[in-house]
Design a protein around this motif. Structure first.
Motif, PDB file in Angstrom:
ATOM      1  N   LEU A   3      40.593  44.066  70.808  1.00 43.24           N
ATOM      2  CA  LEU A   3      41.059  44.040  72.190  1.00 43.24           C
ATOM      3  C   LEU A   3      41.817  45.334  72.477  1.00 43.24           C
ATOM      4  N   ARG A   4      41.489  45.969  73.582  1.00 40.49           N
ATOM      5  CA  ARG A   4      42.195  47.168  74.025  1.00 40.49           C
ATOM      6  C   ARG A   4      42.923  46.844  75.325  1.00 40.49           C
ATOM      7  N   ILE A   5      44.245  47.010  75.324  1.00 33.08           N
ATOM      8  CA  ILE A   5      45.068  46.746  76.498  1.00 33.08           C
ATOM      9  C   ILE A   5      45.602  48.078  77.006  1.00 33.08           C
ATOM     10  N   THR A   6      45.171  48.488  78.189  1.00 32.50           N
ATOM     11  CA  THR A   6      45.662  49.718  78.803  1.00 32.50           C
ATOM     12  C   THR A   6      46.678  49.358  79.870  1.00 32.50           C
ATOM     13  N   GLU A  59      40.046  45.225  77.708  1.00 32.12           N
ATOM     14  CA  GLU A  59      38.670  45.473  77.296  1.00 32.12           C
ATOM     15  C   GLU A  59      38.418  44.855  75.924  1.00 32.12           C
ATOM     16  N   GLN A  60      37.380  44.014  75.844  1.00 40.24           N
ATOM     17  CA  GLN A  60      36.983  43.434  74.564  1.00 40.24           C
ATOM     18  C   GLN A  60      36.079  44.441  73.851  1.00 40.24           C
ATOM     19  N   THR A  61      36.535  44.904  72.702  1.00 38.78           N
ATOM     20  CA  THR A  61      35.852  46.014  72.044  1.00 38.78           C
ATOM     21  C   THR A  61      34.869  45.575  70.966  1.00 38.78           C
ATOM     22  N   GLU A  62      34.941  44.324  70.554  1.00 37.60           N
ATOM     23  CA  GLU A  62      34.022  43.854  69.518  1.00 37.60           C
ATOM     24  C   GLU A  62      33.376  42.555  69.989  1.00 37.60           C
ATOM     25  N   THR A  63      33.459  41.501  69.202  1.00 34.47           N
ATOM     26  CA  THR A  63      32.886  40.211  69.605  1.00 34.47           C
ATOM     27  C   THR A  63      33.561  39.742  70.883  1.00 34.47           C
ATOM     28  N   ARG A  64      32.773  39.414  71.899  1.00 34.74           N
ATOM     29  CA  ARG A  64      33.319  39.086  73.202  1.00 34.74           C
ATOM     30  C   ARG A  64      33.503  37.581  73.372  1.00 34.74           C
ATOM     31  N   MET A  65      34.681  37.200  73.897  1.00 27.96           N
ATOM     32  CA  MET A  65      34.890  35.810  74.303  1.00 27.96           C
ATOM     33  C   MET A  65      34.046  35.553  75.547  1.00 27.96           C
ATOM     34  N   PRO A  69      34.725  38.619  80.937  1.00 29.58           N
ATOM     35  CA  PRO A  69      33.845  39.788  80.892  1.00 29.58           C
ATOM     36  C   PRO A  69      34.366  40.812  79.886  1.00 29.58           C
ATOM     37  N   LYS A  70      33.569  41.797  79.619  1.00 24.55           N
ATOM     38  CA  LYS A  70      33.953  42.824  78.651  1.00 24.55           C
ATOM     39  C   LYS A  70      35.188  43.587  79.111  1.00 24.55           C
ATOM     40  N   ARG A  71      35.298  43.828  80.403  1.00 18.12           N
ATOM     41  CA  ARG A  71      36.416  44.594  80.960  1.00 18.12           C
ATOM     42  C   ARG A  71      36.934  43.887  82.201  1.00 18.12           C
ATOM     43  N   PHE A  72      38.245  43.687  82.283  1.00 15.30           N
ATOM     44  CA  PHE A  72      38.830  43.020  83.444  1.00 15.30           C
ATOM     45  C   PHE A  72      40.276  43.455  83.606  1.00 15.30           C
ATOM     46  N   LEU A  79      43.559  37.102  87.034  1.00 10.88           N
ATOM     47  CA  LEU A  79      42.497  37.820  86.336  1.00 10.88           C
ATOM     48  C   LEU A  79      41.441  38.241  87.342  1.00 10.88           C
ATOM     49  N   PHE A  80      41.020  39.520  87.276  1.00 12.33           N
ATOM     50  CA  PHE A  80      39.994  40.019  88.184  1.00 12.33           C
ATOM     51  C   PHE A  80      38.974  40.836  87.405  1.00 12.33           C
ATOM     52  N   GLY A  81      37.704  40.605  87.698  1.00 10.02           N
ATOM     53  CA  GLY A  81      36.631  41.330  87.053  1.00 10.02           C
ATOM     54  C   GLY A  81      35.304  40.824  87.571  1.00 10.02           C
ATOM     55  N   PRO A  82      34.195  41.205  86.944  1.00  9.04           N
ATOM     56  CA  PRO A  82      32.882  40.707  87.368  1.00  9.04           C
ATOM     57  C   PRO A  82      32.836  39.178  87.321  1.00  9.04           C
ATOM     58  N   ARG A  83      32.584  38.569  88.480  1.00 12.15           N
ATOM     59  CA  ARG A  83      32.535  37.107  88.627  1.00 12.15           C
ATOM     60  C   ARG A  83      33.817  36.458  88.103  1.00 12.15           C
ATOM     61  N   LEU A  84      34.930  37.142  88.261  1.00 12.89           N
ATOM     62  CA  LEU A  84      36.210  36.645  87.752  1.00 12.89           C
ATOM     63  C   LEU A  84      37.300  36.841  88.796  1.00 12.89           C
ATOM     64  N   ALA A  85      37.876  35.753  89.258  1.00 15.28           N
ATOM     65  CA  ALA A  85      39.053  35.744  90.129  1.00 15.28           C
ATOM     66  C   ALA A  85      39.770  34.441  89.818  1.00 15.28           C
TER      67      ALA A  85
END
Length: 292
Positions: A3-6, A59-65, A69-72, A79-85
């Motif tokens: 997991l990468r947290i920016t 950003e999920q950098t390896e196995t994705r939950m 989504p991969k990035r949100f 939570l906001f991202g592709p098909r995510l609110a």
């Protein structure tokens, strides 16, 4: 699992990044599981063009939950991202990140950074609550003959140009794809995040210090302005051909609005969030500067 947290908070310098793996990554993701879809009256905007904190980019950098989504983006429990609110399982994930035993301990940004971040998280919550979209019509008239055109679509590609060029790149109208830092190309980058340190570093890049410009267009080149969040970051604006100012907060999109969602006739009076120190006006001579 990785997991990468920016922490999306800076404009000039690169954002802090926390890397989690294995058990730590799983525990963090468990806190971020979407528990319910946001209702219409809960869809508070998350403006990404403001100065200061803009949320956490996950950003999920390896196995994705698969629930995420991969990035949100996460901000104040949302939570906001592709098909995510959605609302996150842990609405106070930001407090977890900032806590003395949280992931922020992996960063080396000084003992005062967690308090600065907490203040910025609170400030951004007020910005979100007060934010109402009101597009600013960009006047077509020409006031600054040599000013650059306002072409946000050229920078806002949601890819290489947007993410790898910061406020300094945009203000100087110089794409380097390096998140350019004042003075670096000249071998003498700034040593402190103050006006006194950043201004001469930009002069070494061939920008012309013009403290008496008083928001007036130069006869040649175009006008830019340097501001600083004391001790934390720098930011640049540029004056366009029509006399108004625009800017690019870090890796986010170019905008012609300030933190109050209003146009910018003068950066000295704009709502600049934590960038409280107005340093100077400077002139960029086209083709003369070198930044990296």
């Amino acid at each position: 699992m990785g997991l990468r947290i920016t922490i999306d908070i800076f404009s000039g310098r690169p954002n802090p990044v926390i890397e989690l793996e294995g058990k730590e990554a799983k525990q963090a993701l468990d806190r971020l599981v979407p528990v319910r879809k946001l209702r219409r009256n809960e869809m508070i905007p998350t403006p990404e063009f403001v100065l200061g904190y803009r949320g956490l980019l996950i950003e999920q950098t390896e196995t994705r939950m698969r629930l995420l989504p991969k990035r949100f983006r996460f901000a104040h429990g949302d939570l906001f991202g592709p098909r995510l609110a959605h609302r996150a399982a842990d609405e106070f994930f930001e407090d977890f990140v900032c806590g003395s035993t949280g992931p922020i301990r992996k960063l080396r940004l000084g003992k005062e950074f967690p308090d600065f971040l907490r203040r910025e998280i609170n400030r951004y919550q007020r910005v979100r609550l007060d934010f109402f979209p009101k597009p600013f019509p960009w006047p077509p008239k020409i006031i600054c003959r040599c000013g650059p055109l306002y072409e946000p679509q050229w920078w806002n590609d949601a890819g290489q140009k947007q993410y790898n060029n910061n406020c300094y790149n945009y203000a100087t109208n110089y794409r380097s794809d390096t998140f350019a830092q004042p003075g670096l190309a000249a071998g003498s980058m700034y040593t402190a995040l103050t006006c006194v340190a950043v201004r001469p570093a930009a002069v070494l890049d061939a920008l012309i210090d013009s403290p008496n410009a008083n928001n007036k267009c130069p006869n040649e080149g175009h006008l830019v302005a340097l501001v600083v969040a004391p001790g934390w970051d720098f930011h640049w604006y540029r004056k366009g051909r029509n006399g108004y100012w625009s800017h690019k907060p870090g890796g986010t999109a170019v905008t012609n609005l300030d933190n109050s969602n209003t146009s910018i006739p003068d950066p000295r009076t704009a709502n600049r969030g934590p960038y409280t120190d107005f340093c100077t006006f400077m002139v960029v001579m086209h083709g003369h500067i070198k930044i990296t």
